[in-house]
Design a protein around this motif. Structure first.
Motif, PDB file in Angstrom:
ATOM      1  N   GLU A 166     -15.330  16.233 -80.832  1.00 26.01           N
ATOM      2  CA  GLU A 166     -16.730  15.339 -81.087  1.00 26.01           C
ATOM      3  C   GLU A 166     -17.270  15.476 -82.509  1.00 26.01           C
ATOM      4  O   GLU A 166     -16.570  16.012 -83.419  1.00 26.01           O
ATOM      5  N   PHE A 167     -18.052  14.427 -82.873  1.00 22.02           N
ATOM      6  CA  PHE A 167     -18.504  14.258 -84.086  1.00 22.02           C
ATOM      7  C   PHE A 167     -19.923  13.905 -83.920  1.00 22.02           C
ATOM      8  O   PHE A 167     -20.529  13.307 -83.028  1.00 22.02           O
ATOM      9  N   LEU A 168     -20.738  14.224 -85.005  1.00 30.88           N
ATOM     10  CA  LEU A 168     -22.248  14.234 -85.259  1.00 30.88           C
ATOM     11  C   LEU A 168     -22.543  13.675 -86.436  1.00 30.88           C
ATOM     12  O   LEU A 168     -22.153  14.017 -87.704  1.00 30.88           O
ATOM     13  N   PHE A 169     -23.316  12.284 -86.433  1.00 29.43           N
ATOM     14  CA  PHE A 169     -23.783  11.943 -87.686  1.00 29.43           C
ATOM     15  C   PHE A 169     -24.774  12.678 -88.220  1.00 29.43           C
ATOM     16  O   PHE A 169     -25.968  12.753 -87.638  1.00 29.43           O
ATOM     17  N   LEU A 170     -24.747  12.993 -89.588  1.00 25.15           N
ATOM     18  CA  LEU A 170     -25.826  13.759 -90.219  1.00 25.15           C
ATOM     19  C   LEU A 170     -26.241  12.741 -91.210  1.00 25.15           C
ATOM     20  O   LEU A 170     -27.892  12.910 -91.476  1.00 25.15           O
ATOM     21  N   GLY A 171     -25.806  11.330 -91.567  1.00 29.84           N
ATOM     22  CA  GLY A 171     -26.328  10.603 -92.313  1.00 29.84           C
ATOM     23  C   GLY A 171     -25.762   9.256 -91.976  1.00 29.84           C
ATOM     24  O   GLY A 171     -24.387   9.204 -92.112  1.00 29.84           O
ATOM     25  N   THR A 172     -26.516   8.163 -92.114  1.00 28.61           N
ATOM     26  CA  THR A 172     -25.631   6.630 -91.459  1.00 28.61           C
ATOM     27  C   THR A 172     -26.172   5.637 -92.484  1.00 28.61           C
ATOM     28  O   THR A 172     -26.049   4.285 -92.317  1.00 28.61           O
ATOM     29  N   SER A 173     -26.953   5.910 -93.560  1.00 24.67           N
ATOM     30  CA  SER A 173     -27.487   4.814 -94.613  1.00 24.67           C
ATOM     31  C   SER A 173     -26.440   4.811 -95.833  1.00 24.67           C
ATOM     32  O   SER A 173     -25.750   5.679 -96.210  1.00 24.67           O
ATOM     33  N   SER A 174     -26.385   3.711 -96.423  1.00 24.54           N
ATOM     34  CA  SER A 174     -25.806   3.357 -97.523  1.00 24.54           C
ATOM     35  C   SER A 174     -26.578   3.450 -98.782  1.00 24.54           C
ATOM     36  O   SER A 174     -27.804   3.013 -98.806  1.00 24.54           O
ATOM     37  N   GLY A 175     -26.134   4.082 -99.874  1.00 25.26           N
ATOM     38  CA  GLY A 175     -26.742   4.054-101.354  1.00 25.26           C
ATOM     39  C   GLY A 175     -27.799   5.036-101.334  1.00 25.26           C
ATOM     40  O   GLY A 175     -27.828   5.776-101.974  1.00 25.26           O
ATOM     41  N   THR A 176     -28.825   4.595-100.612  1.00 20.97           N
ATOM     42  CA  THR A 176     -30.113   5.256-100.598  1.00 20.97           C
ATOM     43  C   THR A 176     -30.522   5.640 -99.200  1.00 20.97           C
ATOM     44  O   THR A 176     -30.295   5.127 -98.176  1.00 20.97           O
ATOM     45  N   PRO A 177     -31.395   6.470 -98.917  1.00 22.56           N
ATOM     46  CA  PRO A 177     -31.876   7.236 -97.590  1.00 22.56           C
ATOM     47  C   PRO A 177     -33.019   6.241 -97.225  1.00 22.56           C
ATOM     48  O   PRO A 177     -33.546   5.625 -98.184  1.00 22.56           O
ATOM     49  N   SER A 178     -33.491   6.192 -96.067  1.00 26.11           N
ATOM     50  CA  SER A 178     -34.557   5.340 -95.659  1.00 26.11           C
ATOM     51  C   SER A 178     -35.334   6.285 -94.809  1.00 26.11           C
ATOM     52  O   SER A 178     -34.916   7.695 -94.844  1.00 26.11           O
ATOM     53  N   HIS A 214     -22.992   3.519 -92.319  1.00 19.42           N
ATOM     54  CA  HIS A 214     -23.031   3.315 -93.801  1.00 19.42           C
ATOM     55  C   HIS A 214     -23.990   1.799 -94.001  1.00 19.42           C
ATOM     56  O   HIS A 214     -23.457   0.997 -94.368  1.00 19.42           O
ATOM     57  N   PHE A 215     -25.043   1.812 -93.292  1.00 23.68           N
ATOM     58  CA  PHE A 215     -25.792   0.340 -93.163  1.00 23.68           C
ATOM     59  C   PHE A 215     -26.712   0.256 -94.400  1.00 23.68           C
ATOM     60  O   PHE A 215     -27.447   1.414 -94.718  1.00 23.68           O
ATOM     61  N   SER A 216     -26.570  -1.025 -94.835  1.00 25.81           N
ATOM     62  CA  SER A 216     -27.534  -1.111 -96.247  1.00 25.81           C
ATOM     63  C   SER A 216     -28.971  -0.927 -95.334  1.00 25.81           C
ATOM     64  O   SER A 216     -29.426  -1.233 -94.093  1.00 25.81           O
ATOM     65  N   PRO A 217     -30.047  -0.101 -96.249  1.00 22.53           N
ATOM     66  CA  PRO A 217     -31.271   0.266 -95.807  1.00 22.53           C
ATOM     67  C   PRO A 217     -32.067  -1.181 -95.620  1.00 22.53           C
ATOM     68  O   PRO A 217     -33.156  -1.206 -94.970  1.00 22.53           O
ATOM     69  N   ARG A 218     -31.772  -2.335 -95.838  1.00 23.19           N
ATOM     70  CA  ARG A 218     -32.359  -3.586 -95.386  1.00 23.19           C
ATOM     71  C   ARG A 218     -32.421  -3.729 -93.961  1.00 23.19           C
ATOM     72  O   ARG A 218     -33.192  -4.660 -93.691  1.00 23.19           O
ATOM     73  N   TYR A 219     -31.452  -3.436 -93.406  1.00 21.47           N
ATOM     74  CA  TYR A 219     -31.174  -3.430 -91.956  1.00 21.47           C
ATOM     75  C   TYR A 219     -32.276  -2.604 -91.059  1.00 21.47           C
ATOM     76  O   TYR A 219     -31.976  -1.364 -91.233  1.00 21.47           O
ATOM     77  N   GLN A 220     -33.003  -3.068 -90.390  1.00 21.14           N
ATOM     78  CA  GLN A 220     -33.973  -2.099 -89.784  1.00 21.14           C
ATOM     79  C   GLN A 220     -33.950  -2.721 -87.831  1.00 21.14           C
ATOM     80  O   GLN A 220     -33.250  -3.386 -87.746  1.00 21.14           O
ATOM     81  N   GLU A 221     -34.550  -1.924 -87.014  1.00 21.94           N
ATOM     82  CA  GLU A 221     -34.716  -2.135 -85.887  1.00 21.94           C
ATOM     83  C   GLU A 221     -35.237  -3.302 -85.596  1.00 21.94           C
ATOM     84  O   GLU A 221     -36.288  -3.862 -86.297  1.00 21.94           O
ATOM     85  N   GLY A 222     -34.908  -4.148 -84.301  1.00 20.75           N
ATOM     86  CA  GLY A 222     -35.930  -5.415 -84.100  1.00 20.75           C
ATOM     87  C   GLY A 222     -34.780  -6.340 -83.946  1.00 20.75           C
ATOM     88  O   GLY A 222     -33.377  -6.295 -83.878  1.00 20.75           O
ATOM     89  N   GLU A 223     -35.299  -7.735 -84.455  1.00 17.97           N
ATOM     90  CA  GLU A 223     -34.470  -8.841 -84.232  1.00 17.97           C
ATOM     91  C   GLU A 223     -34.487  -9.601 -85.459  1.00 17.97           C
ATOM     92  O   GLU A 223     -35.291  -9.106 -86.354  1.00 17.97           O
ATOM     93  N   GLY A 224     -33.614 -10.409 -85.707  1.00 20.03           N
ATOM     94  CA  GLY A 224     -33.561 -11.325 -87.005  1.00 20.03           C
ATOM     95  C   GLY A 224     -32.306 -10.992 -87.715  1.00 20.03           C
ATOM     96  O   GLY A 224     -31.596 -10.023 -87.389  1.00 20.03           O
TER      97      GLY A 224
END
Length: 323
Positions: A7-19, A274-284
């Motif tokens: 098993e693996f557990l993500f402790l952080g998934t943002s790139s560069g800076t936290p959100s 490792h997603f850029s913080p520019r990506y948020q939940e929702g659409e677009g």
């Protein structure tokens, strides 16, 4: 988790800076033998661990993919906290050679002393060290602004099931002999017949493999390794449109490019992180949905977009499930 799951557990998934909802990179990995390892340790990772059942006493090894801060700035604090929690068991640190220079510098300039032995294994020397008892680990060089690696974890021992149908057909009833054979021991029946264990065990299943990549702008570097893997965890910092706009300088991947390689390799499970913080939940176009749609458009396997504290279990049959 059963003892034989991975098993693996993500402790952080943002790139560069936290959100507000994502910390920078960290992933806890547990093999079939128990204990756990940490892959990358961005700032704040030890705070994330406090929200889990993970214990620093059970931590076996720490693997650092590369030395950008969002992957290693949390390491000194975590090492110090492990000592303050009275850890005494040895701990192995694996990464590019400058990682040890970094840790030695922090220890020397801050007066950090550890009450447990800390060993360092450069990535190039991994083949000569059995860092984990239940998982074989090797490193694959990637393409980034500084040396970056993927770590491939493959279970060392694969259990073999007893061929019960053949035993019954041979008139050998369930009993102590079955138990001995299942443990890999030869058995002697009451009538004097000797049963060799290797003759009564079914062929072993495929050893499970998980690849966890560091930052990388060329997913094709993992193509051959991914062909034999059950799970690929890879960064998808941008959508393809944003990657083209940003240009090649950051040396990151898009969801499209990773998914296209995963499809070519035939790896059954792809986990993006490792997603850029520019990506948020929702659409677009600046949404997590856009990243997911891009990956699903070219990849027909099981695709997951990781969130902090998401837990995944890789079962013995190779099925990956979130839970």
């Amino acid at each position: 988790m059963t003892r034989r799951d991975m098993e693996f557990l993500f402790l952080g998934t943002s790139s560069g800076t936290p959100s507000k909802t994502r910390n920078v990179t960290g992933l806890a990995l547990r093999g079939p033998g128990g204990g756990w390892s940490l892959v990358d340790c961005g700032e704040g990772t030890q705070h994330r661990i406090l929200h889990t059942t993970l214990s620093l006493h059970d931590l076996r090894a720490i693997f650092i993919t590369h030395l950008h801060g969002d992957h290693c700035y949390g390491l000194p604090g975590l090492l110090a906290s492990a000592g303050m929690h009275n850890r005494t068991a040895p701990l192995t640190l694996v990464g590019p050679p400058p990682l040890w220079t970094f840790i030695e510098g922090v220890m020397a300039t801050t007066g950090l002393g550890l009450p447990y032995p800390l060993a360092f294994v450069p990535v190039a020397d991994l083949a000569a060290h059995a860092v984990l008892p239940d998982l074989a680990v090797d490193a694959i060089a990637l393409s980034h602004r500084m040396p970056s690696y993927a770590f491939r974890f493959t279970e060392r021992a694969v259990e073999r099931r007893l061929d019960t149908a053949r035993l019954r057909a041979a008139g050998i009833a369930p009993g102590p002999a079955w138990g001995a054979l299942q443990r890999g021991l030869d058995a002697v029946l009451d009538d004097g017949r000797v049963l060799r264990a290797h003759e009564w065990l079914l062929a072993p299943r495929k050893a499970r493999t998980i690849i966890v990549g560091g930052d990388n702008d060329d997913p094709g570097l993992l193509l051959e390794a991914a062909r034999a893997a059950d799970v690929l965890v890879h960064e998808a910092t941008y959508t393809e449109a944003v990657l083209r706009k940003v240009g090649p300088a950051p040396m990151h991947s898009s969801a499209l490019r990773v998914a296209r390689m995963a499809a070519q390799a035939g790896v059954p499970n792809l986990v993006l992180t490792h997603f850029s913080p520019r990506y948020q939940e929702g659409e677009g176009p600046s949404s997590m949905a856009a990243l997911e749609a891009e990956a699903r458009g070219v990849y027909g396997g099981h695709v997951f977009l990781a969130r902090d504290f998401d837990r995944y279990v890789l079962e013995r049959g190779g099925r990956l499930r979130a839970g």
